[in-house]
Design an enzyme around this catalytic site. Sequence first.
Site, PDB file in Angstrom:
ATOM      1  N   GLY A 208      -5.118   5.115  -0.806  1.00  0.00           N
ATOM      2  CA  GLY A 208      -6.094   6.173  -0.519  1.00  0.00           C
ATOM      3  C   GLY A 208      -6.369   6.995  -1.769  1.00  0.00           C
ATOM      4  CB  SER A 209      -4.174   8.130  -4.539  1.00  0.00           C
ATOM      5  OG  SER A 209      -3.292   8.803  -3.683  1.00  0.00           O
TER       6      SER A 209
ATOM      7  CG  ASP B  18      -4.614  12.637   6.262  1.00  0.00           C
ATOM      8  OD1 ASP B  18      -4.212  11.536   5.845  1.00  0.00           O
ATOM      9  OD2 ASP B  18      -4.299  13.718   5.741  1.00  0.00           O
TER      10      ASP B  18
ATOM     11  CB  SER C 204      -4.730   6.526   3.015  1.00  0.00           C
ATOM     12  OG  SER C 204      -3.388   6.078   2.878  1.00  0.00           O
TER      13      SER C 204
ATOM     14  CG  HIS D 123      -2.501   7.246   6.181  1.00  0.00           C
ATOM     15  ND1 HIS D 123      -3.373   8.275   5.938  1.00  0.00           N
ATOM     16  CD2 HIS D 123      -1.510   7.381   5.276  1.00  0.00           C
ATOM     17  CE1 HIS D 123      -2.928   8.992   4.918  1.00  0.00           C
ATOM     18  NE2 HIS D 123      -1.803   8.464   4.492  1.00  0.00           N
TER      19      HIS D 123
ATOM     20  CG  ASN E 229      -6.717  -4.648 -11.433  1.00  0.00           C
ATOM     21  OD1 ASN E 229      -7.069  -4.507 -10.258  1.00  0.00           O
ATOM     22  ND2 ASN E 229      -6.095  -5.720 -11.848  1.00  0.00           N
TER      23      ASN E 229
HETATM   24  C1  LIG Z   1      -5.955  13.598   2.873  1.00  0.00           C
HETATM   25  C2  LIG Z   1      -5.292  12.535   2.048  1.00  0.00           C
HETATM   26  N1  LIG Z   1      -5.973  11.975   1.044  1.00  0.00           N
HETATM   27  C3  LIG Z   1      -5.436  11.008   0.282  1.00  0.00           C
HETATM   28  C4  LIG Z   1      -4.160  10.546   0.500  1.00  0.00           C
HETATM   29  C5  LIG Z   1      -3.584   9.483  -0.381  1.00  0.00           C
HETATM   30  O1  LIG Z   1      -3.377   8.259   0.243  1.00  0.00           O
HETATM   31  P1  LIG Z   1      -2.348   7.178  -0.375  1.00  0.00           P
HETATM   32  O2  LIG Z   1      -0.971   7.637  -0.015  1.00  0.00           O
HETATM   33  O3  LIG Z   1      -2.710   5.891   0.274  1.00  0.00           O
HETATM   34  O4  LIG Z   1      -2.556   7.166  -1.842  1.00  0.00           O
HETATM   35  C6  LIG Z   1      -3.400  11.111   1.532  1.00  0.00           C
HETATM   36  C7  LIG Z   1      -2.027  10.628   1.769  1.00  0.00           C
HETATM   37  O5  LIG Z   1      -1.406  10.858   2.773  1.00  0.00           O
HETATM   38  C8  LIG Z   1      -3.979  12.131   2.326  1.00  0.00           C
HETATM   39  O6  LIG Z   1      -3.286  12.705   3.315  1.00  0.00           O
END
Ligand SMILES: Cc1ncc(COP(=O)(O)O)c(C=O)c1O
Length: 436
Positions: free
Chosen positions: A85-86, A193, A214, A219, A287
């Site tokens: 998600g990041s 979320d 994510s 999740h 990547n």
């Molecule tokens: C609102 C939100 N954005 C982004 C992320 C990031 O997701 P990931 O852990 O897959 O990088 C999270 C992670 O819980 C999140 O709660």
Amino acid sequence: MNREELEKEILALAERHFESAEKPAFVPGKTYVPASGKVVGIEELRLLIGASLDLWLTAGRFTDRFEREFASWLGRKHALFCNSGSSANLLALTSLTSPLLGDRALVPGDEVITPACGFPTTVTPILQAGLIPVYVDIKRSNLNVDPELLEKALGPRTRAIMTAHTLGNPFELDAVLEIAKSRDMWLIEDNCDALGSLHGGKKTGTFGHLATFSFYPAHHMTTGEGGAVATDDPLLKRIVESLRDWGRDCHCPPGRDNTCGKRFDMSFGELPRGYDHKYVYAHLGYNLKSTDFSAAAGCAQLPKLDGFVARRKKNFRRLLEGLSPSKSCLDLPEATPGTEPSWFGFPVSVKENAGFSRRDITTWLESKGVGTRLLFGGNVTKQPAFAGTKHRIPGALTNTDWAMYSTFWIGLWPGLTDEMLDHSMDVINEFSKNKN
Ligand SMILES: Cc1ncc(COP(=O)(O)O)c(C=O)c1O
């Protein structure tokens, strides 16, 4: 035995292995109730074995299928699978700086409005792209960006809004969309979320120019590590794909060449004419691709997703009802009007006159086997990593600070049984009764 028969035997053995796992009984106070977790079964294992037998390893048939089926479940034209998600947030925000957008591209020094309260990687891509975050406060009622403050925060160089639907509860989409439209600003919905949440009957993640997801095990559905960016705009799709795949200009999927038939026939910048399109770069890319294993798990999770969402909603109602005796000392969550949240967690805030602190109650809950989580980074501007970074804060962050001190959340994910939920609320109600 031929290959097909061998595969059947492998799957049958895997099924027996899966079924042989112990299923320990729940013992209140002894068995930990995690705040989040994954629900995976034999279907995931079968497709993961399928991906292993392929020995393809990188993005392949399962990735194609997952991208197609996820986009269709969501109701968007394009979904691009990536490794978290990041990464999805990084891709979505960075895509808005692409030279392919011409005048619409964000350039260093442009501002992006975002709430100060939330998950850090909703904000970090803004800084990583050389843009300036403008931090606004949240509302206590839904822990989301306050549209009135958002409007007041607009400056001459404010060009985008990037905000999450906090813990699954949608932000006020009508008001935010109106502000974005009135100033021709980009909107990125961090839907990490809120998979399955509805606003006016339509899924969140379908309103912004781009939306992110994510699939980390905490999740609504999981691919292990994993995330996605969704959009309806073919140009944004092309840019996100390019940024995800090393910055390349060529659109051929991994393992396939010359699908456009012009691989050695084009001219780019100062490169020699006919320079192999596979090695022409349109962006300073990354990547951030994922693997076919993760996508295979995702393909098995998707048919279960509506059931997961329904269970989250049911669990939310059970907790909300069961926790009413604690209302005198705890603020309980409210769905944003006009929405049906697919809750990520059950947020609770300790009232100012409760007679105990958030730390007191979370320590007690953990000691009784109930998992707790904070509202991620709290006030992200106070996080060590954000010290000294460029930003603008146009007003007080009173509610953000309040959430940083008072708010926590407990689990309602589909793997929790009624017994576990009842234990969580009994422990909370017992604590608030003794402190009152
Ligand atoms: C609102 C939100 N954005 C982004 C992320 C990031 O997701 P990931 O852990 O897959 O990088 C999270 C992670 O819980 C999140 O709660």
